[in-house]
Design a protein around this motif. Structure first.
Motif, PDB file in Angstrom:
ATOM      1  N   TYR A  41      -3.871  -2.702  -7.319  1.00  0.00           N
ATOM      2  CA  TYR A  41      -2.950  -1.982  -8.206  1.00  0.00           C
ATOM      3  C   TYR A  41      -1.956  -2.927  -8.878  1.00  0.00           C
ATOM      4  O   TYR A  41      -1.243  -2.519  -9.793  1.00  0.00           O
ATOM      5  CB  TYR A  41      -2.198  -0.905  -7.420  1.00  0.00           C
ATOM      6  CG  TYR A  41      -3.095   0.205  -6.940  1.00  0.00           C
ATOM      7  CD1 TYR A  41      -3.352   1.312  -7.740  1.00  0.00           C
ATOM      8  CD2 TYR A  41      -3.702   0.151  -5.683  1.00  0.00           C
ATOM      9  CE1 TYR A  41      -4.185   2.341  -7.300  1.00  0.00           C
ATOM     10  CE2 TYR A  41      -4.533   1.166  -5.241  1.00  0.00           C
ATOM     11  CZ  TYR A  41      -4.776   2.247  -6.049  1.00  0.00           C
ATOM     12  OH  TYR A  41      -5.601   3.256  -5.624  1.00  0.00           O
ATOM     13  N   ASP A  42      -1.912  -4.166  -8.417  1.00  0.00           N
ATOM     14  CA  ASP A  42      -1.073  -5.200  -9.029  1.00  0.00           C
ATOM     15  C   ASP A  42      -1.978  -6.041  -9.931  1.00  0.00           C
ATOM     16  O   ASP A  42      -2.221  -7.220  -9.680  1.00  0.00           O
ATOM     17  CB  ASP A  42      -0.439  -6.052  -7.935  1.00  0.00           C
ATOM     18  CG  ASP A  42       0.712  -6.911  -8.437  1.00  0.00           C
ATOM     19  OD1 ASP A  42       1.278  -6.582  -9.495  1.00  0.00           O
ATOM     20  OD2 ASP A  42       1.023  -7.917  -7.781  1.00  0.00           O
ATOM     21  N   ASP A  43      -2.477  -5.411 -10.970  1.00  0.00           N
ATOM     22  CA  ASP A  43      -3.546  -5.949 -11.810  1.00  0.00           C
ATOM     23  C   ASP A  43      -2.996  -7.008 -12.768  1.00  0.00           C
ATOM     24  O   ASP A  43      -2.050  -6.756 -13.520  1.00  0.00           O
ATOM     25  CB  ASP A  43      -4.181  -4.801 -12.599  1.00  0.00           C
ATOM     26  CG  ASP A  43      -5.430  -5.216 -13.352  1.00  0.00           C
ATOM     27  OD1 ASP A  43      -5.715  -6.427 -13.422  1.00  0.00           O
ATOM     28  OD2 ASP A  43      -6.119  -4.322 -13.869  1.00  0.00           O
ATOM     29  N   SER A  44      -3.613  -8.193 -12.745  1.00  0.00           N
ATOM     30  CA  SER A  44      -3.146  -9.297 -13.595  1.00  0.00           C
ATOM     31  C   SER A  44      -3.350  -9.014 -15.076  1.00  0.00           C
ATOM     32  O   SER A  44      -2.736  -9.671 -15.925  1.00  0.00           O
ATOM     33  CB  SER A  44      -3.852 -10.602 -13.215  1.00  0.00           C
ATOM     34  OG  SER A  44      -5.250 -10.473 -13.375  1.00  0.00           O
ATOM     35  N   SER A  45      -4.213  -8.043 -15.415  1.00  0.00           N
ATOM     36  CA  SER A  45      -4.409  -7.687 -16.829  1.00  0.00           C
ATOM     37  C   SER A  45      -3.357  -6.696 -17.327  1.00  0.00           C
ATOM     38  O   SER A  45      -3.279  -6.417 -18.526  1.00  0.00           O
ATOM     39  CB  SER A  45      -5.805  -7.100 -17.033  1.00  0.00           C
ATOM     40  OG  SER A  45      -5.945  -5.870 -16.338  1.00  0.00           O
ATOM     41  N   ASP A  46      -2.566  -6.169 -16.416  1.00  0.00           N
ATOM     42  CA  ASP A  46      -1.487  -5.237 -16.769  1.00  0.00           C
ATOM     43  C   ASP A  46      -0.371  -6.001 -17.473  1.00  0.00           C
ATOM     44  O   ASP A  46       0.094  -7.028 -16.968  1.00  0.00           O
ATOM     45  CB  ASP A  46      -0.966  -4.594 -15.477  1.00  0.00           C
ATOM     46  CG  ASP A  46       0.070  -3.506 -15.729  1.00  0.00           C
ATOM     47  OD1 ASP A  46       0.672  -3.475 -16.822  1.00  0.00           O
ATOM     48  OD2 ASP A  46       0.291  -2.691 -14.817  1.00  0.00           O
ATOM     49  N   TYR A  65       2.446  -7.031 -15.295  1.00  0.00           N
ATOM     50  CA  TYR A  65       2.090  -7.793 -14.093  1.00  0.00           C
ATOM     51  C   TYR A  65       3.105  -8.882 -13.789  1.00  0.00           C
ATOM     52  O   TYR A  65       3.528  -9.626 -14.663  1.00  0.00           O
ATOM     53  CB  TYR A  65       0.712  -8.425 -14.274  1.00  0.00           C
ATOM     54  CG  TYR A  65       0.285  -9.339 -13.139  1.00  0.00           C
ATOM     55  CD1 TYR A  65      -0.135  -8.823 -11.920  1.00  0.00           C
ATOM     56  CD2 TYR A  65       0.316 -10.732 -13.296  1.00  0.00           C
ATOM     57  CE1 TYR A  65      -0.539  -9.650 -10.887  1.00  0.00           C
ATOM     58  CE2 TYR A  65      -0.089 -11.568 -12.263  1.00  0.00           C
ATOM     59  CZ  TYR A  65      -0.513 -11.028 -11.067  1.00  0.00           C
ATOM     60  OH  TYR A  65      -0.897 -11.854 -10.060  1.00  0.00           O
ATOM     61  N   GLN A  66       3.492  -8.947 -12.501  1.00  0.00           N
ATOM     62  CA  GLN A  66       4.404  -9.998 -12.030  1.00  0.00           C
ATOM     63  C   GLN A  66       3.868 -10.723 -10.794  1.00  0.00           C
ATOM     64  O   GLN A  66       4.445 -11.710 -10.374  1.00  0.00           O
ATOM     65  CB  GLN A  66       5.777  -9.392 -11.705  1.00  0.00           C
ATOM     66  CG  GLN A  66       6.479  -8.765 -12.890  1.00  0.00           C
ATOM     67  CD  GLN A  66       7.760  -8.049 -12.484  1.00  0.00           C
ATOM     68  OE1 GLN A  66       8.113  -7.986 -11.301  1.00  0.00           O
ATOM     69  NE2 GLN A  66       8.455  -7.482 -13.463  1.00  0.00           N
ATOM     70  N   GLY A  67       2.790 -10.245 -10.219  1.00  0.00           N
ATOM     71  CA  GLY A  67       2.252 -10.873  -9.018  1.00  0.00           C
ATOM     72  C   GLY A  67       3.120 -10.622  -7.804  1.00  0.00           C
ATOM     73  O   GLY A  67       3.666 -11.546  -7.209  1.00  0.00           O
ATOM     74  N   ARG A  68       3.224  -9.344  -7.408  1.00  0.00           N
ATOM     75  CA  ARG A  68       4.144  -8.948  -6.337  1.00  0.00           C
ATOM     76  C   ARG A  68       3.459  -8.718  -4.992  1.00  0.00           C
ATOM     77  O   ARG A  68       4.141  -8.626  -3.975  1.00  0.00           O
ATOM     78  CB  ARG A  68       4.845  -7.644  -6.731  1.00  0.00           C
ATOM     79  CG  ARG A  68       5.750  -7.766  -7.920  1.00  0.00           C
ATOM     80  CD  ARG A  68       7.071  -8.330  -7.497  1.00  0.00           C
ATOM     81  NE  ARG A  68       7.894  -8.697  -8.632  1.00  0.00           N
ATOM     82  CZ  ARG A  68       8.992  -9.412  -8.551  1.00  0.00           C
ATOM     83  NH1 ARG A  68       9.374  -9.865  -7.359  1.00  0.00           N
ATOM     84  NH2 ARG A  68       9.703  -9.716  -9.594  1.00  0.00           N
ATOM     85  N   ARG A 122       8.203  -4.327  -8.676  1.00  0.00           N
ATOM     86  CA  ARG A 122       8.600  -4.933  -9.948  1.00  0.00           C
ATOM     87  C   ARG A 122      10.054  -4.615 -10.300  1.00  0.00           C
ATOM     88  O   ARG A 122      10.785  -5.486 -10.778  1.00  0.00           O
ATOM     89  CB  ARG A 122       7.663  -4.426 -11.057  1.00  0.00           C
ATOM     90  CG  ARG A 122       6.221  -4.891 -10.899  1.00  0.00           C
ATOM     91  CD  ARG A 122       5.280  -4.162 -11.838  1.00  0.00           C
ATOM     92  NE  ARG A 122       3.898  -4.645 -11.672  1.00  0.00           N
ATOM     93  CZ  ARG A 122       2.852  -4.101 -12.281  1.00  0.00           C
ATOM     94  NH1 ARG A 122       3.016  -3.034 -13.072  1.00  0.00           N
ATOM     95  NH2 ARG A 122       1.641  -4.602 -12.081  1.00  0.00           N
ATOM     96  N   VAL A 131       3.904  -0.612  -6.144  1.00  0.00           N
ATOM     97  CA  VAL A 131       3.863  -1.785  -7.029  1.00  0.00           C
ATOM     98  C   VAL A 131       4.978  -1.694  -8.068  1.00  0.00           C
ATOM     99  O   VAL A 131       5.655  -2.694  -8.364  1.00  0.00           O
ATOM    100  CB  VAL A 131       2.484  -1.905  -7.704  1.00  0.00           C
ATOM    101  CG1 VAL A 131       2.497  -2.994  -8.779  1.00  0.00           C
ATOM    102  CG2 VAL A 131       1.415  -2.209  -6.664  1.00  0.00           C
TER     103      VAL A 131
END
Length: 429
Positions: A242-247, A250-253, A211, A207
């Motif tokens: 592991y591509d958590d939107s709360s991070d 986060y970029q949505g990959r 990014r 992930v």
């Protein structure tokens, strides 16, 4: 391309024979990556009950019989989101889902939409040979193999490749409609052909690399729900988690591909893509979907099946069947596989990857097993890009019932022992 296509068709071109005694008389084909007759039991009744429920709900009948929304029948997406949330143990929103015609349809649509011929596509090596056929042979994309080991795709090797080619490829091919510099395609849980799952550390690193290098990461999660550990939820988290939107980063990959082909029946041709809303919107806007969803009616029936809890009960049943088969197969392997060979013990999926000695000619071994011992195997080199193929064979436990599987594994081990004996004889003569 023709040779690879022939190898793939050989693995899927078979008919279902419910008579075990008749199967025993013929070649047992440990190559079929498909559910067999026993796992279809109950499916006709399930579909008939769901169809009746679907077709007698007059409030939805017009929607069911119309063209449908390109992203999918809304009731199906709602019920699918509930089902996946319950099964995965993590929240899945219907706004992040799109109905598809199965996993191969999905990977083709994603690659056509987001990847041009200038963009690199990185795949684990070995990988599902159907993906190679789509990405390399059909779409003529720049497919680059990445090394793999017992922890999954080697993110260190991937980073080396990215550093090596990033500047030479440039970024001119990145546009609003194709916003990614490149793509990574893999099966992160219970891989085909190896049965390996990507480790948590490598999942996080993949992930991060997505990014850093503007990559779209596509995980085919078709086997994720087929785990045999007895856990209530997934014992191996999906890559998309592991591509958590709360991070904050986060970029949505990451996209996750799923399908009912292994859970119910491949003839349904119903699956899904899970991903960021903006990606789902782009995918559902392609001209080929102007006529509506590619699986509108069958997904409407599955919406009823999900609502009635029929799919959930069936998945629980087939997990028990496959888990029992896997246990029986590994028992024979532990007892009869030549000591010079080894295998990777999977915890889910359909496949077992058997590692051979370097001096073994895999094609000759497979020919011996089929012609003399009446058991066919998939040669490992069918799943590799390039010339550096590990000496392996892939077997599957998804198709035959337990009795036939055990007989097939015994035949295979007998063929392997005879092959090794001939090698030893040749070395001393």
């Amino acid at each position: 391309m023709a040779k690879r296509a022939d190898q793939y068709l050989e693995m899927i071109d078979h008919h279902i024979d419910e008579d075990n005694s008749r199967v025993m008389e013929n070649t047992i084909r440990l190559v079929a990556g498909s559910p067999g007759f026993s796992c279809f039991q109950g499916v006709p009744e399930l579909l008939m009950e769901a169809t009746k429920h679907c077709m007698t709900s007059r409030s939805d009948l017009n929607a069911v019989l119309s063209y449908g929304n390109p992203v999918g029948y809304q009731k199906f997406l709602d019920e699918l989101a509930k089902f996946l949330t319950d099964e995965y143990g993590t929240k899945v929103s219907c706004s992040n889902l799109m109905a598809t015609g199965g996993s191969t349809w999905a990977i083709t649509a994603i690659a056509r939409m987001f990847v041009g011929t200038s963009a690199p596509v990185f795949v684990s090596n070995p990988t599902f040979n159907g993906s190679i056929m789509i990405l390399k042979d059909e779409l003529h994309l720049n497919v680059i193999p990445v090394q793999m080991d017992d922890k999954g795709i080697d993110t260190g090797n991937l980073e080396e490749l990215l550093e090596d080619i990033f500047s030479s490829v440039g970024t001119d091919h990145v546009t609003d409609n194709r916003p990614y510099w490149g793509m990574v395609s893999l099966i992160s849980n219970y891989d085909n052909p190896t049965g390996i799952s990507l480790s948590p550390e490598r999942s996080k690193r993949l992930v991060d690399l997505g990014r850093k290098y503007n990559l779209l990461v596509v995980s085919d999660d078709i086997y994720s729900l087929l785990y045999y550990t007895g856990d209530k939820y997934l014992p191996v988290p999906r890559l998309i988690t592991y591509d958590d939107s709360s991070d904050p980063a986060y970029q949505g990959r990451v996209l996750s591909i799923g399908s009912f082909s292994k859970l119910l029946a491949p003839g349904l041709r119903v699956g899904w893509i899970e991903g960021p809303e903006r990606v789902i919107q782009l995918l559902s806007s392609v001209p080929s979907l102007l006529g509506g969803s590619v699986c509108h009616y069958p997904s409407s029936v599955l919406a009823s099946a999900l609502q009635l809890g029929l799919v959930q009960d069936h998945v629980t049943r087939i997990r028990e069947i496959y888990g029992s088969r896997l246990k029986a197969v590994m028992k024979v392997l532990d007892e009869q596989l030549p000591a010079a060979f080894s295998y990777i013990a999977p915890k889910g999926g359909y496949f077992i990857w058997i590692r051979l000695l370097e001096e073994v000619n895999v094609s000759d071994l497979c020919d011996l097993c089929e012609t003399k011992f009446n058991v066919s195997l998939s040669p490992g080199h069918a799943y590799y890009l390039g010339d550096k193929a590990e000496n392996c064979v892939r077997i599957t436990f998804g198709y035959y019932e337990e009795e036939v599987l055990v007989e097939g594994i015994k035949r295979m081990c007998g063929g392997m022992r005879e092959y090794l004996s001939s090698l030893a004889s040749d070395a001393t003569s």
